[in-house]
Motif scaffolding. Structure first.
Motif, PDB file in Angstrom:
ATOM      1  N   UNK A  29      45.195  38.045  43.245  1.00 41.60           N
ATOM      2  CA  UNK A  29      44.161  37.123  42.778  1.00 41.60           C
ATOM      3  C   UNK A  29      44.817  36.147  41.822  1.00 41.60           C
ATOM      4  N   UNK A  30      44.502  34.869  41.943  1.00 39.35           N
ATOM      5  CA  UNK A  30      45.083  33.880  41.054  1.00 39.35           C
ATOM      6  C   UNK A  30      44.070  32.854  40.606  1.00 39.35           C
ATOM      7  N   UNK A  31      44.066  32.560  39.323  1.00 41.47           N
ATOM      8  CA  UNK A  31      43.185  31.542  38.764  1.00 41.47           C
ATOM      9  C   UNK A  31      42.185  32.148  37.808  1.00 41.47           C
ATOM     10  N   UNK A  32      41.947  31.469  36.728  1.00 37.51           N
ATOM     11  CA  UNK A  32      41.075  31.982  35.679  1.00 37.51           C
ATOM     12  C   UNK A  32      39.667  32.298  36.132  1.00 37.51           C
ATOM     13  N   UNK A  33      39.044  31.401  36.891  1.00 41.47           N
ATOM     14  CA  UNK A  33      37.690  31.642  37.371  1.00 41.47           C
ATOM     15  C   UNK A  33      37.666  32.772  38.403  1.00 41.47           C
ATOM     16  N   UNK A  34      38.705  32.843  39.225  1.00 37.73           N
ATOM     17  CA  UNK A  34      38.797  33.917  40.213  1.00 37.73           C
ATOM     18  C   UNK A  34      38.902  35.268  39.528  1.00 37.73           C
ATOM     19  N   UNK A  35      39.716  35.335  38.489  1.00 37.13           N
ATOM     20  CA  UNK A  35      39.874  36.578  37.742  1.00 37.13           C
ATOM     21  C   UNK A  35      38.557  36.949  37.067  1.00 37.13           C
ATOM     22  N   UNK A  36      37.870  35.973  36.500  1.00 37.58           N
ATOM     23  CA  UNK A  36      36.583  36.243  35.855  1.00 37.58           C
ATOM     24  C   UNK A  36      35.570  36.782  36.863  1.00 37.58           C
ATOM     25  N   UNK A  37      35.559  36.214  38.055  1.00 37.03           N
ATOM     26  CA  UNK A  37      34.642  36.683  39.093  1.00 37.03           C
ATOM     27  C   UNK A  37      34.998  38.101  39.532  1.00 37.03           C
ATOM     28  N   UNK A  38      36.289  38.393  39.649  1.00 36.32           N
ATOM     29  CA  UNK A  38      36.716  39.736  40.032  1.00 36.32           C
ATOM     30  C   UNK A  38      36.364  40.750  38.957  1.00 36.32           C
ATOM     31  N   UNK A  39      36.513  40.359  37.709  1.00 37.40           N
ATOM     32  CA  UNK A  39      36.118  41.258  36.605  1.00 37.40           C
ATOM     33  C   UNK A  39      34.627  41.549  36.661  1.00 37.40           C
ATOM     34  N   UNK A  40      33.849  40.509  36.890  1.00 39.32           N
ATOM     35  CA  UNK A  40      32.392  40.670  36.965  1.00 39.32           C
ATOM     36  C   UNK A  40      32.018  41.594  38.121  1.00 39.32           C
ATOM     37  N   UNK A  41      32.772  41.520  39.212  1.00 39.57           N
ATOM     38  CA  UNK A  41      32.510  42.381  40.373  1.00 39.57           C
ATOM     39  C   UNK A  41      33.085  43.783  40.182  1.00 39.57           C
ATOM     40  N   UNK A  42      33.904  43.970  39.147  1.00 39.68           N
ATOM     41  CA  UNK A  42      34.466  45.278  38.843  1.00 39.68           C
ATOM     42  C   UNK A  42      35.573  45.727  39.783  1.00 39.68           C
ATOM     43  N   UNK A  43      36.366  44.775  40.277  1.00 40.16           N
ATOM     44  CA  UNK A  43      37.387  45.131  41.268  1.00 40.16           C
ATOM     45  C   UNK A  43      38.825  44.903  40.812  1.00 40.16           C
ATOM     46  N   UNK A  44      39.047  44.439  39.591  1.00 40.55           N
ATOM     47  CA  UNK A  44      40.414  44.099  39.190  1.00 40.55           C
ATOM     48  C   UNK A  44      41.364  45.296  39.231  1.00 40.55           C
ATOM     49  N   UNK A  45      40.861  46.485  39.030  1.00 35.18           N
ATOM     50  CA  UNK A  45      41.720  47.677  39.061  1.00 35.18           C
ATOM     51  C   UNK A  45      42.131  48.054  40.482  1.00 35.18           C
ATOM     52  N   UNK A  46      41.456  47.486  41.479  1.00 28.00           N
ATOM     53  CA  UNK A  46      41.767  47.817  42.880  1.00 28.00           C
ATOM     54  C   UNK A  46      42.528  46.697  43.586  1.00 28.00           C
ATOM     55  N   UNK A  47      43.032  45.733  42.811  1.00 32.60           N
ATOM     56  CA  UNK A  47      43.787  44.608  43.358  1.00 32.60           C
ATOM     57  C   UNK A  47      45.236  44.756  42.937  1.00 32.60           C
ATOM     58  N   UNK A  48      46.166  44.408  43.836  1.00 34.44           N
ATOM     59  CA  UNK A  48      47.584  44.598  43.558  1.00 34.44           C
ATOM     60  C   UNK A  48      48.104  43.807  42.370  1.00 34.44           C
ATOM     61  N   UNK A  49      47.707  42.543  42.256  1.00 38.00           N
ATOM     62  CA  UNK A  49      48.187  41.700  41.155  1.00 38.00           C
ATOM     63  C   UNK A  49      47.098  40.708  40.783  1.00 38.00           C
ATOM     64  N   UNK A  50      46.879  40.542  39.493  1.00 35.21           N
ATOM     65  CA  UNK A  50      45.877  39.609  38.979  1.00 35.21           C
ATOM     66  C   UNK A  50      46.574  38.639  38.043  1.00 35.21           C
ATOM     67  N   UNK A  51      46.428  37.332  38.287  1.00 33.78           N
ATOM     68  CA  UNK A  51      47.086  36.313  37.473  1.00 33.78           C
ATOM     69  C   UNK A  51      46.105  35.199  37.156  1.00 33.78           C
ATOM     70  N   UNK A  52      46.123  34.741  35.915  1.00 32.37           N
ATOM     71  CA  UNK A  52      45.280  33.600  35.558  1.00 32.37           C
ATOM     72  C   UNK A  52      45.934  32.280  35.957  1.00 32.37           C
ATOM     73  N   UNK A  53      47.171  32.323  36.420  1.00 31.73           N
ATOM     74  CA  UNK A  53      47.898  31.113  36.810  1.00 31.73           C
ATOM     75  C   UNK A  53      47.642  30.722  38.253  1.00 31.73           C
ATOM     76  N   UNK A  54      46.486  30.197  38.551  1.00 34.16           N
ATOM     77  CA  UNK A  54      46.123  29.849  39.923  1.00 34.16           C
ATOM     78  C   UNK A  54      46.998  28.761  40.526  1.00 34.16           C
ATOM     79  N   UNK A  55      47.149  27.656  39.812  1.00 31.97           N
ATOM     80  CA  UNK A  55      47.960  26.552  40.322  1.00 31.97           C
ATOM     81  C   UNK A  55      49.416  26.937  40.477  1.00 31.97           C
TER      82      UNK A  55
END
Length: 76
Positions: A29-55
């Motif tokens: 997952x990449x990008x600040x809004x994408x990460x925020x949406x994944x957190x809200x959905x409660x799935x960040x722990x089930x994703x291989x890599x999470x980065x706020x650096x979308x671009x």
């Protein structure tokens, strides 16, 4: 996928996040809004890599040289 902060517009984003979390492969997952949406959905722990650096993540996947990586390579 939409305005994930407000129902009912969050449904599409939540569905994509849950589907990604259940994929057997390595997911990113990449990008600040994408990460925020994944957190809200409660799935960040089930994703291989999470980065706020979308671009930056998109540029890296496109094969471009990232300035920070280039600096690290020069310092070796």
């Amino acid at each position: 996928m939409g305005v994930f902060e407000k129902p009912p517009f969050d449904a599409g984003t939540r569905a994509v996040a849950l589907a990604l979390a259940h994929c057997p492969g390595f997911s990113v997952l990449g990008g600040g809004e994408t990460v925020a949406a994944a957190r809200r959905a409660g799935v960040t722990e089930r994703v291989g890599h999470v980065s706020t650096g979308g671009g930056a993540a998109l540029e890296f996947l496109a094969g471009k040289t990232l300035p920070g990586v280039a600096a690290l390579e020069r310092s070796r």
